[in-house]
Motif scaffolding. Sequence first.
Motif, PDB file in Angstrom:
ATOM      1  N   TRP A 107       0.861  -1.179   0.000  1.00 21.01           N
ATOM      2  CA  TRP A 107       0.000   0.000   0.000  1.00 21.01           C
ATOM      3  C   TRP A 107       0.903   1.236   0.000  1.00 21.01           C
ATOM      4  CZ3 TRP A 107      -5.388   0.442   0.262  1.00 21.01           C
ATOM      5  CH2 TRP A 107      -6.081  -0.775   0.357  1.00 21.01           C
ATOM      6  N   ILE A 108       0.659   2.135  -0.942  1.00 24.10           N
ATOM      7  CA  ILE A 108       1.392   3.398  -1.001  1.00 24.10           C
ATOM      8  C   ILE A 108       0.342   4.504  -0.979  1.00 24.10           C
ATOM      9  CG2 ILE A 108       3.038   4.797  -2.286  1.00 24.10           C
ATOM     10  CD1 ILE A 108       4.030   2.208  -3.608  1.00 24.10           C
ATOM     11  N   ASP A 119      -8.194   6.992   4.814  1.00 22.26           N
ATOM     12  CA  ASP A 119      -9.575   7.470   4.809  1.00 22.26           C
ATOM     13  C   ASP A 119     -10.020   7.823   3.400  1.00 22.26           C
ATOM     14  OD1 ASP A 119      -9.819   7.414   7.683  1.00 22.26           O
ATOM     15  OD2 ASP A 119      -8.550   9.200   7.722  1.00 22.26           O
ATOM     16  N   THR A 120     -11.332   7.914   3.208  1.00 25.42           N
ATOM     17  CA  THR A 120     -11.904   8.304   1.926  1.00 25.42           C
ATOM     18  C   THR A 120     -11.339   9.654   1.498  1.00 25.42           C
ATOM     19  OG1 THR A 120     -13.936   7.131   2.454  1.00 25.42           O
ATOM     20  CG2 THR A 120     -14.057   8.769   0.703  1.00 25.42           C
ATOM     21  N   GLY A 121     -10.935   9.745   0.244  1.00 25.52           N
ATOM     22  CA  GLY A 121     -10.435  10.989  -0.319  1.00 25.52           C
ATOM     23  C   GLY A 121      -8.931  11.144  -0.238  1.00 25.52           C
ATOM     24  N   GLU A 122      -8.236  10.214   0.413  1.00 27.81           N
ATOM     25  CA  GLU A 122      -6.781  10.336   0.501  1.00 27.81           C
ATOM     26  C   GLU A 122      -6.125   9.744  -0.740  1.00 27.81           C
ATOM     27  OE1 GLU A 122      -5.653  10.836   5.070  1.00 27.81           O
ATOM     28  OE2 GLU A 122      -6.131   8.768   4.559  1.00 27.81           O
ATOM     29  N   PHE A 123      -4.950  10.237  -1.027  1.00 23.78           N
ATOM     30  CA  PHE A 123      -4.180   9.926  -2.216  1.00 23.78           C
ATOM     31  C   PHE A 123      -3.564   8.534  -2.093  1.00 23.78           C
ATOM     32  CE2 PHE A 123      -0.140  10.484  -4.598  1.00 23.78           C
ATOM     33  CZ  PHE A 123      -0.675  10.838  -5.818  1.00 23.78           C
ATOM     34  N   VAL A 124      -3.822   7.641  -3.065  1.00 25.39           N
ATOM     35  CA  VAL A 124      -3.297   6.271  -3.039  1.00 25.39           C
ATOM     36  C   VAL A 124      -2.763   5.861  -4.404  1.00 25.39           C
ATOM     37  CG1 VAL A 124      -4.794   5.452  -1.182  1.00 25.39           C
ATOM     38  CG2 VAL A 124      -5.552   5.240  -3.542  1.00 25.39           C
ATOM     39  N   LEU A 125      -1.900   4.856  -4.363  1.00 28.59           N
ATOM     40  CA  LEU A 125      -1.409   4.252  -5.593  1.00 28.59           C
ATOM     41  C   LEU A 125      -2.498   3.388  -6.202  1.00 28.59           C
ATOM     42  CD1 LEU A 125       1.367   3.540  -7.158  1.00 28.59           C
ATOM     43  CD2 LEU A 125       1.067   1.375  -6.007  1.00 28.59           C
ATOM     44  N   LYS A 126      -2.566   3.331  -7.501  1.00 29.71           N
ATOM     45  CA  LYS A 126      -3.428   2.465  -8.304  1.00 29.71           C
ATOM     46  C   LYS A 126      -4.627   3.221  -8.843  1.00 29.71           C
ATOM     47  CE  LYS A 126      -2.998  -1.316  -9.123  1.00 29.71           C
ATOM     48  NZ  LYS A 126      -2.392  -1.770 -10.334  1.00 29.71           N
ATOM     49  N   VAL A 131      -7.637  -3.288  -6.433  1.00 33.68           N
ATOM     50  CA  VAL A 131      -6.584  -4.202  -6.871  1.00 33.68           C
ATOM     51  C   VAL A 131      -5.270  -3.713  -6.290  1.00 33.68           C
ATOM     52  CG1 VAL A 131      -5.404  -5.234  -8.837  1.00 33.68           C
ATOM     53  CG2 VAL A 131      -7.840  -4.700  -8.988  1.00 33.68           C
ATOM     54  N   ILE A 132      -4.824  -4.361  -5.206  1.00 32.53           N
ATOM     55  CA  ILE A 132      -3.600  -3.966  -4.526  1.00 32.53           C
ATOM     56  C   ILE A 132      -2.471  -4.890  -4.985  1.00 32.53           C
ATOM     57  CG2 ILE A 132      -2.549  -3.745  -2.226  1.00 32.53           C
ATOM     58  CD1 ILE A 132      -4.832  -1.715  -2.954  1.00 32.53           C
TER      59      ILE A 132
END
Length: 155
Positions: A107-108, A119-126, A131-132
């Motif tokens: 998880w990045i 949390d909802t709205g935070e910046f994530v990879l993918k 699909v992690i």
Amino acid sequence: MKKTIFLVLAAAALLLLSGCDAMLEAFYPEYAKNYDNYNVLTVEYDLNSLTAQQIINLDLNNKPIKVELYLSGQTPTANVPVDFIEVYGEASYWYDFYVSDGSYDIWIWQDTNGSGKLDTGEFVLKDDTTVIPKFFFSGTSGQYEYYYGDQWTTF
């Protein structure tokens, strides 16, 4: 007398320097591991696909990108990572995780609100947060895997 003082100082310096590894290993136990018996998972991310304004909005100098390794099926919302790093001020970065045999998820993300949870709205990879990236190591010491991520969205 001068020779005695010099010899005592030289012996003290040698004693101090000979203990550096032990002192470092006490403060940073991850460096004391015998890495020959671990698998290597290199994780790299790159934010260069974002616009300059998006990168400014991330505020990388004050809010780190979290690169976290979880056991398969675990998440930042409910679990503690197996290993992690926090990267400040870097739009692209790579890191080697040394792991034992098993199944891992990467998880990045960026904890923009400081809650410690994704949390909802935070910046994530993918592009598709369902699909992690998953990796599995079994039976081979020194096995090497590489993961590169450059697609980003909000959770």
